[in-house]
Structure formats: structure tokens, C-alpha cells
Write a protein that holds these residues in place. Sequence first.
Motif, PDB file in Angstrom:
ATOM      1  N   THR A 194       0.269   5.699   0.432  1.00  0.00           N
ATOM      2  CA  THR A 194      -0.699   6.641   0.955  1.00  0.00           C
ATOM      3  C   THR A 194      -0.289   7.972   0.249  1.00  0.00           C
ATOM      4  O   THR A 194       0.677   8.537   0.334  1.00  0.00           O
ATOM      5  CB  THR A 194      -0.983   6.580   2.345  1.00  0.00           C
ATOM      6  OG1 THR A 194       0.342   7.411   3.116  1.00  0.00           O
ATOM      7  CG2 THR A 194      -0.777   5.195   3.024  1.00  0.00           C
ATOM      8  N   THR A 254      -4.065   5.412  -1.378  1.00  0.00           N
ATOM      9  CA  THR A 254      -5.053   5.458  -0.465  1.00  0.00           C
ATOM     10  C   THR A 254      -4.947   6.527   0.593  1.00  0.00           C
ATOM     11  O   THR A 254      -3.673   6.944   0.900  1.00  0.00           O
ATOM     12  CB  THR A 254      -5.135   4.118   0.326  1.00  0.00           C
ATOM     13  OG1 THR A 254      -3.952   3.692   0.945  1.00  0.00           O
ATOM     14  CG2 THR A 254      -5.268   3.040  -1.045  1.00  0.00           C
ATOM     15  N   GLU A 255      -5.822   6.672   1.455  1.00  0.00           N
ATOM     16  CA  GLU A 255      -5.928   7.539   2.732  1.00  0.00           C
ATOM     17  C   GLU A 255      -4.982   6.733   3.754  1.00  0.00           C
ATOM     18  O   GLU A 255      -5.145   5.449   3.665  1.00  0.00           O
ATOM     19  CB  GLU A 255      -7.163   7.715   3.345  1.00  0.00           C
ATOM     20  CG  GLU A 255      -8.006   8.722   2.554  1.00  0.00           C
ATOM     21  CD  GLU A 255      -7.765  10.471   2.609  1.00  0.00           C
ATOM     22  OE1 GLU A 255      -6.909  10.491   3.715  1.00  0.00           O
ATOM     23  OE2 GLU A 255      -8.442  10.915   2.063  1.00  0.00           O
ATOM     24  N   MET A 304       0.895  -1.098   0.109  1.00  0.00           N
ATOM     25  CA  MET A 304      -0.102   0.106   0.296  1.00  0.00           C
ATOM     26  C   MET A 304       0.663   1.172   0.024  1.00  0.00           C
ATOM     27  O   MET A 304       2.073   1.290   0.418  1.00  0.00           O
ATOM     28  CB  MET A 304      -0.948   0.007   1.065  1.00  0.00           C
ATOM     29  CG  MET A 304      -0.254   0.141   2.572  1.00  0.00           C
ATOM     30  SD  MET A 304      -1.437   0.260   3.844  1.00  0.00           S
ATOM     31  CE  MET A 304      -2.489   2.048   3.414  1.00  0.00           C
ATOM     32  N   ALA A 327      -5.430  10.455  -3.056  1.00  0.00           N
ATOM     33  CA  ALA A 327      -6.121   9.134  -2.618  1.00  0.00           C
ATOM     34  C   ALA A 327      -7.110   8.492  -3.803  1.00  0.00           C
ATOM     35  O   ALA A 327      -8.085   9.452  -4.451  1.00  0.00           O
ATOM     36  CB  ALA A 327      -7.220   9.191  -1.345  1.00  0.00           C
TER      37      ALA A 327
END
Length: 346
Positions: free
Chosen positions: A33, A58-59, A31, A38
Amino acid sequence: MLKVGIVGGTGYTGAELLRILVDHPDAEVAMITSRGEAGVAVDELFPSLRGRLDLKFTEPDTEQLAACDVVFFATPHNVAMNSVPELLKAGARVIDLSADFRIRDAKLWSEWYREEHVCPNLLEEAVYGLPEIFGDKLPQARLVACAGCYPTAIQLGFWPLLEQKLVDFNSLIASAASGVSGAGRQAKVNNLFTEVSENFKAYGVSGHRHMPEIDQGLSWAAGESVSAVFTPHLLPMIRGIHATLYAKLRDPAVAIDELQYLFEERFQNAPFVDVMPLGSHPETRSVKGSNKLRLALHRPPQSDMVVVLAAEDNLVKGASGQAIQCMNLMFGLEETAGLGAIAVLP
């Protein structure tokens, strides 16, 4: 296979982490961030990764990040220190590329960064991420404070001389220059092409944030308090650091070939430090895109000074490559894993 999380992946150091990790034999990015990006595909922001990484930004989510084996923070200062305590509590291991945990003295950190450190209790625990010096401490580390770009070149260039107490501790001078990427991926007038191109200038002469980190490391090498004169410069190029280091020999009778032997012995087991033959002049293009630091020694005629030249890529050995080198040692992998890229020429 190590599961890797990256916080703040939209800057240059984040992009370099991705570039290196996609070819790492023992790690995969799980992942990445970014609050501002996002939902955006990584290869939309970094087209060079098209077909190599199928992820979206992503957040930040502590629970998801804590599920990773290691979390890199490629963020400005004051971000990591607000999130790291919770991640450590959840069992994650962290490598911070910012300055949040580099300086052991919380009061000194606050003086330079003009705010209070929110978790000073972690400063002593953080292992300083300079693998050639502190590699033996990395396997047990929960938190690594990756060394800064200028400090890496300057500390390693001076280290053998200070460790053996061969130079006057009050004579240390570091004149260093960096490409524009050292300022980060942000809109600033001073970083515009028309401001930087065909120009060369010093900055931060009266005080640069890397100064306390540099002095801290040099003091560790010397075994006592040491301070250097540090003058950074801005080069009209994208990436690379060149440092010219000066020190006065305590015994002028020490021959240059003795110093050469000292450096070769000190770094003989350091795969990413290249002590070049006497008389060499390391160039920034010889390390572009690689995790190498090249050093060369000189002794001006009729002088008691020794001059050390150092060249590195500020985004690789000065940041993301070094962070991955730390990761490799933390998890018992080959130190060179994923870091075999040869410098790009021309």
C-alpha cells in the motif's frame, strides 16, 4: 505459502522487504500500500524489481490487509498504532518496523515522540523483535515490534556482558555511526549529497529517540535498570552501521579469551550473529545487503575496559531482514529462509 501485506512500501525499508521477499521460498507479497503512489506499478518506482513482481501500489484497506497471513508496517511512527488494533481484531498478525510498539512505557514513548500513544494496552503484548534474544516468544506473537537499527547492534553487542554481570553497569558507552539511508527516503537538506559527502558528524548527542529503546533492552539483559551513553554519527555513505561499545570490567583479571568464549557460546545458535576471531575489525562493507551482524572483542593494554565492535546493514539486520527473520520464527519456518544473501563486495 504465506500471504504477505506491506503497508508503506515506498521507503527504503519497504523496498528492502520487497527485495528479500521476492526470493523467499515460503512467502509471497499479496499487496503493498501507498496513499501517494496508489495505482503505480511497483517496478516503476523500483526498477530493480522489473520482471520479479507484478503488483501495483494500492490504498490501505483493512479488510484486504486482514486477509493476509502477516502484515508488515514499513511506515513512520504514529501510523501503525492507528491501524494495528483493527487488524489484530480481524485476525491478522503484524510486524511493525517503526517505533510505535518498541517502548513498553507509554508515558516514556510520549515524552520522546511528543504525542499520546493511542493503544497503550498493546505495548505489553508486543514481542520485541530481536530474534537472538526473544525468538522463543515469536511463534505465539500477534504483534512484533521489530528492533531499531542502532539498538540491534548495541544491545546484542553488550548483551552477554550484562547478562553475566561482568561489567560496571554505569560505564556503558556506545559510539555508533550510520549511513544516510537511516534517515529514510525523504527530501531533507541535511541528507543532500553536497551536505553529506566528505563529511562526518555527530547528531542527537543530547538525546536520540533510540535511547529509551536501547536502555530498555540493556536493562532486560542486566536484570535491573541500566543506562548507556549513546552518541550517533552520520557517515558519508548510503547504508551500514558501525558501533564501538565500551564497558568497564568488574574484575580486571577476566581474560579476553574468556570473554571471547562467552560471546561464542551465547550466539552459537544465532545464524545471523558472527562472533569474529579475536583482534578482528568488522567492516560495514562485509555486511552490506546481508542479514549478518558481525561482532569482535578487544581489550586495550593496561586497561580494565572491554571494547566490542559491531557492524550491520541498517536496512537489513537493522530493519527489513530482521523483520523477515521474525516472520520466519512466527510461522515455524526455517529462521534463515530467504535471508541467505551474501554481502556485496566491493
